[in-house]
Design a protein around this motif. Structure first.
Motif, PDB file in Angstrom:
ATOM      1  N   LEU A  47      39.657  32.568 -21.192  1.00  0.00           N
ATOM      2  CA  LEU A  47      38.788  32.696 -22.407  1.00  0.00           C
ATOM      3  C   LEU A  47      38.732  31.449 -23.204  1.00  0.00           C
ATOM      4  O   LEU A  47      37.937  31.015 -23.864  1.00  0.00           O
ATOM      5  N   CYS A  48      39.931  30.673 -22.883  1.00  0.00           N
ATOM      6  CA  CYS A  48      39.722  29.092 -23.543  1.00  0.00           C
ATOM      7  C   CYS A  48      38.931  28.454 -22.955  1.00  0.00           C
ATOM      8  O   CYS A  48      38.152  27.542 -23.553  1.00  0.00           O
ATOM      9  N   GLU A  49      38.997  28.204 -21.653  1.00  0.00           N
ATOM     10  CA  GLU A  49      37.809  27.491 -20.923  1.00  0.00           C
ATOM     11  C   GLU A  49      36.540  28.018 -21.016  1.00  0.00           C
ATOM     12  O   GLU A  49      35.549  27.168 -20.715  1.00  0.00           O
ATOM     13  N   ALA A  50      36.342  29.016 -21.318  1.00  0.00           N
ATOM     14  CA  ALA A  50      34.876  29.788 -21.488  1.00  0.00           C
ATOM     15  C   ALA A  50      34.678  29.670 -22.872  1.00  0.00           C
ATOM     16  O   ALA A  50      33.409  29.916 -23.325  1.00  0.00           O
ATOM     17  N   ARG A 104      43.365  38.512 -30.619  1.00  0.00           N
ATOM     18  CA  ARG A 104      42.259  37.957 -29.695  1.00  0.00           C
ATOM     19  C   ARG A 104      42.536  37.713 -28.220  1.00  0.00           C
ATOM     20  O   ARG A 104      41.479  37.559 -27.549  1.00  0.00           O
ATOM     21  N   LEU A 105      43.779  37.914 -27.920  1.00  0.00           N
ATOM     22  CA  LEU A 105      44.012  37.897 -26.458  1.00  0.00           C
ATOM     23  C   LEU A 105      43.302  39.083 -25.786  1.00  0.00           C
ATOM     24  O   LEU A 105      42.806  38.882 -24.447  1.00  0.00           O
ATOM     25  N   HIS A 106      42.980  40.238 -26.146  1.00  0.00           N
ATOM     26  CA  HIS A 106      42.387  41.315 -25.539  1.00  0.00           C
ATOM     27  C   HIS A 106      41.085  41.328 -25.607  1.00  0.00           C
ATOM     28  O   HIS A 106      40.252  41.996 -24.741  1.00  0.00           O
ATOM     29  N   THR A 107      40.457  40.001 -26.056  1.00  0.00           N
ATOM     30  CA  THR A 107      39.084  39.977 -26.082  1.00  0.00           C
ATOM     31  C   THR A 107      38.320  39.987 -24.508  1.00  0.00           C
ATOM     32  O   THR A 107      38.903  39.371 -23.547  1.00  0.00           O
ATOM     33  N   GLY A 108      37.497  40.670 -24.188  1.00  0.00           N
ATOM     34  CA  GLY A 108      36.805  40.679 -22.802  1.00  0.00           C
ATOM     35  C   GLY A 108      37.611  41.653 -21.714  1.00  0.00           C
ATOM     36  O   GLY A 108      37.381  41.616 -20.707  1.00  0.00           O
ATOM     37  N   ARG A 109      38.605  42.435 -22.241  1.00  0.00           N
ATOM     38  CA  ARG A 109      39.274  43.166 -21.437  1.00  0.00           C
ATOM     39  C   ARG A 109      39.595  44.615 -21.940  1.00  0.00           C
ATOM     40  O   ARG A 109      39.409  44.784 -23.212  1.00  0.00           O
ATOM     41  N   SER A 110      40.055  45.577 -21.182  1.00  0.00           N
ATOM     42  CA  SER A 110      40.378  46.942 -21.675  1.00  0.00           C
ATOM     43  C   SER A 110      41.691  47.177 -20.966  1.00  0.00           C
ATOM     44  O   SER A 110      42.238  46.473 -20.040  1.00  0.00           O
ATOM     45  N   ARG A 111      42.420  48.238 -21.479  1.00  0.00           N
ATOM     46  CA  ARG A 111      43.773  48.598 -20.761  1.00  0.00           C
ATOM     47  C   ARG A 111      43.284  49.174 -19.339  1.00  0.00           C
ATOM     48  O   ARG A 111      44.208  49.108 -18.644  1.00  0.00           O
ATOM     49  N   ASN A 112      42.200  49.519 -19.218  1.00  0.00           N
ATOM     50  CA  ASN A 112      41.531  50.154 -18.062  1.00  0.00           C
ATOM     51  C   ASN A 112      41.864  49.097 -16.797  1.00  0.00           C
ATOM     52  O   ASN A 112      42.705  49.193 -15.744  1.00  0.00           O
ATOM     53  N   ALA A 199      36.507  44.018 -15.408  1.00  0.00           N
ATOM     54  CA  ALA A 199      35.546  45.357 -15.522  1.00  0.00           C
ATOM     55  C   ALA A 199      35.513  45.797 -16.841  1.00  0.00           C
ATOM     56  O   ALA A 199      34.873  46.599 -17.122  1.00  0.00           O
ATOM     57  N   ALA A 200      36.786  45.592 -17.671  1.00  0.00           N
ATOM     58  CA  ALA A 200      37.015  46.209 -19.038  1.00  0.00           C
ATOM     59  C   ALA A 200      37.029  47.652 -18.800  1.00  0.00           C
ATOM     60  O   ALA A 200      37.581  48.097 -17.978  1.00  0.00           O
ATOM     61  N   ALA A 201      36.501  48.617 -19.967  1.00  0.00           N
ATOM     62  CA  ALA A 201      36.778  49.930 -19.764  1.00  0.00           C
ATOM     63  C   ALA A 201      36.276  50.542 -18.559  1.00  0.00           C
ATOM     64  O   ALA A 201      36.712  51.403 -17.999  1.00  0.00           O
ATOM     65  N   LEU A 202      34.980  50.233 -18.349  1.00  0.00           N
ATOM     66  CA  LEU A 202      34.403  50.712 -16.978  1.00  0.00           C
ATOM     67  C   LEU A 202      32.881  50.036 -16.386  1.00  0.00           C
ATOM     68  O   LEU A 202      32.470  50.119 -15.592  1.00  0.00           O
ATOM     69  N   ALA A 203      32.615  49.274 -17.608  1.00  0.00           N
ATOM     70  CA  ALA A 203      31.028  48.697 -17.710  1.00  0.00           C
ATOM     71  C   ALA A 203      31.056  47.154 -17.957  1.00  0.00           C
ATOM     72  O   ALA A 203      29.927  46.739 -18.214  1.00  0.00           O
ATOM     73  N   GLY A 204      32.364  46.382 -17.492  1.00  0.00           N
ATOM     74  CA  GLY A 204      32.009  45.273 -17.890  1.00  0.00           C
ATOM     75  C   GLY A 204      32.195  44.895 -19.399  1.00  0.00           C
ATOM     76  O   GLY A 204      32.292  45.504 -20.178  1.00  0.00           O
ATOM     77  N   THR A 205      31.691  43.509 -19.684  1.00  0.00           N
ATOM     78  CA  THR A 205      31.909  42.920 -21.140  1.00  0.00           C
ATOM     79  C   THR A 205      30.846  42.107 -21.478  1.00  0.00           C
ATOM     80  O   THR A 205      30.202  41.408 -20.290  1.00  0.00           O
ATOM     81  N   THR A 206      30.543  41.751 -22.539  1.00  0.00           N
ATOM     82  CA  THR A 206      29.334  41.032 -23.191  1.00  0.00           C
ATOM     83  C   THR A 206      29.762  39.427 -23.159  1.00  0.00           C
ATOM     84  O   THR A 206      28.955  38.705 -23.446  1.00  0.00           O
ATOM     85  N   TYR A 207      31.199  39.532 -23.390  1.00  0.00           N
ATOM     86  CA  TYR A 207      31.744  38.095 -23.353  1.00  0.00           C
ATOM     87  C   TYR A 207      31.551  37.178 -22.182  1.00  0.00           C
ATOM     88  O   TYR A 207      31.583  37.693 -20.997  1.00  0.00           O
TER      89      TYR A 207
END
Length: 313
Positions: A47-50, A104-112, A199-207
């Motif tokens: 996330l930092c590199e991005a 903010r660590l959880h940005t772009g991901r889900s527990r899934n 994959a985040a929850a199931l459909a990816g992420t916009t980040y």
């Protein structure tokens, strides 16, 4: 502690204690803590590199995670049922230490996708441990076979005396079985070692995440291509349990032979006292409990295989 759930925004009443106990997984998934932190640190660096996380946030996350690892290793961390699972426990502890950077660590991901990644990281390491143990066992059997290359014993079919063989030759049969077991674990590891994170929850992420970067940091060979499959796939766990079941079948076969050979009706071997137990009312008995328990535990592993298949059907 604030016991408000991260997902509770639309709810008007708290979860009951009974539901917490029934749905909580912290009692058993806390064993994933080390691998959960590995995944989180790689995710944070990506996330930092991005450009999604600042360098300051990354430094704070690394420092906070180092302190949490120390607490886990020392046994001083407190696991909370209110936080449900290992992921939320670690995230809350991190946030308590470093503030909003932890959230903010959880940005772009889900527990899934997080739990799917943790399981793969954990299982990958377990496979390596099992493979090393298989090689150690093969080496011990080969040493025993060399010592008994000319020790003649009867070979059996239908439990009837058939043809003479050497004890060494008999032991080498198990070396071959274990060799196939090692190969199956190696083959299984290839499919375990694919990263679902992103994959985040199931459909990816916009980040603007960079999955290949995270995969490289975590030493994954590839990424899971489809987000729906990434979070739902547990084929690799079934495949591992099938390979483990075959290992247990081979160990059970050897154990049954040891039990028979130690019986006075055969009298081929004598297992050392330190590996046996006795009887409280029959002092003449010397029971080969270790191989008997191996045979029993094989049923548990095979049962888990059947349970996983039924769970995923």
């Amino acid at each position: 502690m604030n016991k408000q759930k991260t997902w509770s925004g639309r709810f008007n009443e708290p979860v009951t204690e009974l539901v917490k106990k029934y749905t909580g997984s912290i009692d058993f998934d806390k064993r994933l803590a080390e691998w959960d932190i590995q995944g989180s640190l790689a995710h944070a660096q990506m996330l930092c590199e991005a450009g999604v996380l600042s360098a300051g946030d990354l430094a704070a996350i690394r420092q906070g995670m180092a302190e949490i690892i120390a607490e886990i290793n020392s046994g001083t961390i407190t696991w909370s049922l209110d936080l449900e699972d290992v992921h939320m426990n670690i995230e809350r502890r991190l946030t308590d230490k470093i503030g909003d950077a932890g959230k903010r660590l959880h940005t772009g991901r889900s527990r899934n996708d997080q739990v799917a990644t943790d399981i793969r990281l954990w299982l990958r390491d377990q496979i390596s441990i099992i493979q090393a143990l298989i090689r150690d066992f093969q080496t011990a059997l080969i040493d025993l076979a060399e010592q008994n290359a000319e020790t003649v014993m009867p070979g059996f079919t239908h439990l009837q005396v058939a043809q003479p063989v050497s004890f060494g030759h008999h032991m080498l049969a198990y070396v071959e079985m274990l060799g196939r077991d090692w190969e199956r674990m190696a083959d299984c590891r290839k499919r375990v070692n694919r990263m679902p994170l992103g994959a985040a929850a199931l459909a990816g992420t916009t980040y603007p995440i960079q999955r290949e970067t995270t995969a490289k940091l975590l030493d994954f060979e590839d990424i899971c291509r489809n987000s729906l499959d990434a979070v739902s796939d547990r084929d690799f766990a079934i495949e591992f349990t099938a390979a483990a079941s075959l290992i247990m079948v081979h160990l059970s076969r050897l154990s049954e032979e040891l039990i028979l050979w130690m019986s006075p009706r055969f009298g081929f071997i004598d297992i050392a006292d330190r590996f046996c137990t006795g009887s409280s009312i029959m002092p003449q008995k010397k029971n080969p409990d270790v191989p008997e328990l191996v045979r029993g535990k094989s049923g548990r592993v095979i049962g888990h295989l059947t349970g996983l298949i039924m769970l995923m059907k």
